[in-house]
Design a protein around this motif. Structure first.
Motif, short mmCIF file in Angstrom:
data_model
loop_
_atom_site.label_atom_id
_atom_site.label_comp_id
_atom_site.label_asym_id
_atom_site.label_seq_id
_atom_site.Cartn_x
_atom_site.Cartn_y
_atom_site.Cartn_z
N SER A 1 -0.43 11.74 5.93
CA SER A 1 -1.63 10.99 6.26
C SER A 1 -2.89 11.85 6.08
O SER A 1 -3.88 11.41 5.50
CB SER A 1 -1.54 10.49 7.70
OG SER A 1 -2.72 9.81 8.07
N GLY B 1 -3.36 12.49 2.34
CA GLY B 1 -3.84 11.30 1.64
C GLY B 1 -5.33 11.09 1.85
O GLY B 1 -6.07 10.79 0.91
N LEU B 2 -5.78 11.26 3.10
CA LEU B 2 -7.20 11.12 3.39
C LEU B 2 -8.00 12.23 2.71
O LEU B 2 -9.08 11.98 2.15
CB LEU B 2 -7.43 11.17 4.90
CG LEU B 2 -8.89 11.06 5.37
CD1 LEU B 2 -9.52 9.77 4.90
CD2 LEU B 2 -8.96 11.19 6.90
N ARG C 1 -2.69 6.30 -1.10
CA ARG C 1 -2.84 5.99 0.33
C ARG C 1 -2.23 4.64 0.68
O ARG C 1 -1.67 4.44 1.76
CB ARG C 1 -4.33 5.97 0.70
CG ARG C 1 -4.99 7.32 0.76
CD ARG C 1 -4.84 7.94 2.14
NE ARG C 1 -5.67 7.23 3.11
CZ ARG C 1 -5.66 7.44 4.42
NH1 ARG C 1 -4.85 8.34 4.92
NH2 ARG C 1 -6.44 6.76 5.23
N SER D 1 2.71 4.65 -0.24
CA SER D 1 3.24 5.98 0.06
C SER D 1 4.46 6.32 -0.79
O SER D 1 4.71 7.49 -1.10
CB SER D 1 3.60 6.08 1.55
OG SER D 1 4.55 5.07 1.89
#
Length: 302
Positions: free
Chosen positions: A178, A181-182, A263, A266
């Motif tokens: 997470s 991805g950000l 994002r 996945s």
């Protein structure tokens, strides 16, 4: 100006190394990604070494370069200091990762992130020269920082695949994915915005030249006078195809799409990260090629 490939590779690998090291620091600050920290550290060290080797191929007289280290204001001295400091923090990073708990303290993560940014800024600052208006802008710092911010998360996402099975047992892998991805989305946005801003600034640098009319240079009797406005016109001139296709479409748009798609999906994040990283590298090389093509000197316009 002719392409300086050793310097193109040097700035590319320095930004890549700083991006990977900085991404590891971001994961440490977020308290996640423990199993990918060591592969990321090793990768950043290798990239740093490769970049350091590449720059020596630019030096025609290796024995004389050591004289420059006595001048603290020279760009090569400042780059060396930044690289050495970064290497010191890498060693500290390694020491903490080798401890039984295998965690990096917050203070070290902050230092790692700061030195990663400083290295890229110092490296790009070396090319700010008043004699070459297209280079003389702090937006170049941001353009190279954008490269680093994109390289780092995409590389660590790929490195994380070899640690995925181990992290899945404690949920650390999902948290790391997470954060990465950000980070990839933010890095792709920064890379796109800063690359475009530098392109506009390079285009505007044509106004720094003054027309002096025609002249004959006895040292270059067969060389026509250069057109500084054309050299700086990377948006619609000779280098425009390289800029719009290589830098913008391949190096910015494709990684941006891959970052957003990764994002949302996945399961496809690894493949998208690989495509995005390859395109980001191609775009970064094209950016540096445009950088040199726009580097017209104010000295006699040659």
């Amino acid at each position: 100006m002719e392409m300086q490939w050793p310097l193109i590779l040097f700035t590319l690998f320095m930004a890549w190394s700083a991006g990977v090291f900085g991404t590891g620091a971001v994961l440490a600050l977020a308290g996640t990604g423990r199993r990918v920290q060591m592969p990321a550290l090793i990768t950043s060290v290798v990239l740093l070494v490769v970049g350091g080797i590449a720059v020596f191929f630019h030096l025609e007289h290796w024995d004389r370069i050591f004289n420059g280290f006595g001048n603290p204001t020279s760009g090569i001295t400042q780059e060396l200091v930044a690289i050495v400091v970064m290497a010191v923090f890498m060693v500290l990073y390694f020491v903490y990762l080798r401890k039984p708990e295998g965690t990096v303290p917050k203070w070290l993560a902050v230092c790692a992130l700061v030195i990663s940014v400083v290295l890229v800024v110092v490296m790009s600052h070396s090319y700010n020269m008043a004699a070459r208006p297209a280079w003389d802008s702090p937006l170049l710092w941001l353009a190279y920082l954008g490269n680093a911010a994109l390289f780092g998360p995409l590389t660590v996402i790929l490195l994380g695949q070899c640690c995925k099975s181990g992290e899945a047992t404690d949920g650390d892998g999902d948290r790391a994915a997470s954060v990465l991805g950000l980070s990839a989305v933010v890095g792709a946005l920064a890379n796109t915005a800063f690359s475009l801003l530098w392109g506009v600034a390079a285009m505007a640098s044509a106004s720094s030249f003054t027309e002096v009319g025609l002249y004959w240079d006895p040292t270059h009797p067969n060389q026509p006078i250069a057109n500084p406005a054309e050299a700086a016109n990377i948006l619609s001139g000779d280098a425009s195809l390289l800029f719009w296709v290589g830098v913008v479409i391949v190096g910015c748009v494709v990684p941006l799409v891959c970052a957003f798609a990764g994002r949302r999906k996945s399961a496809s994040a690894t493949g998208l990260a690989a495509v995005g990283l390859v395109c980001a590298i191609v775009g970064a090389v094209c950016l540096r090629m445009v950088f040199y093509s726009a580097g017209a000197s104010v000295f006699m316009f040659f």
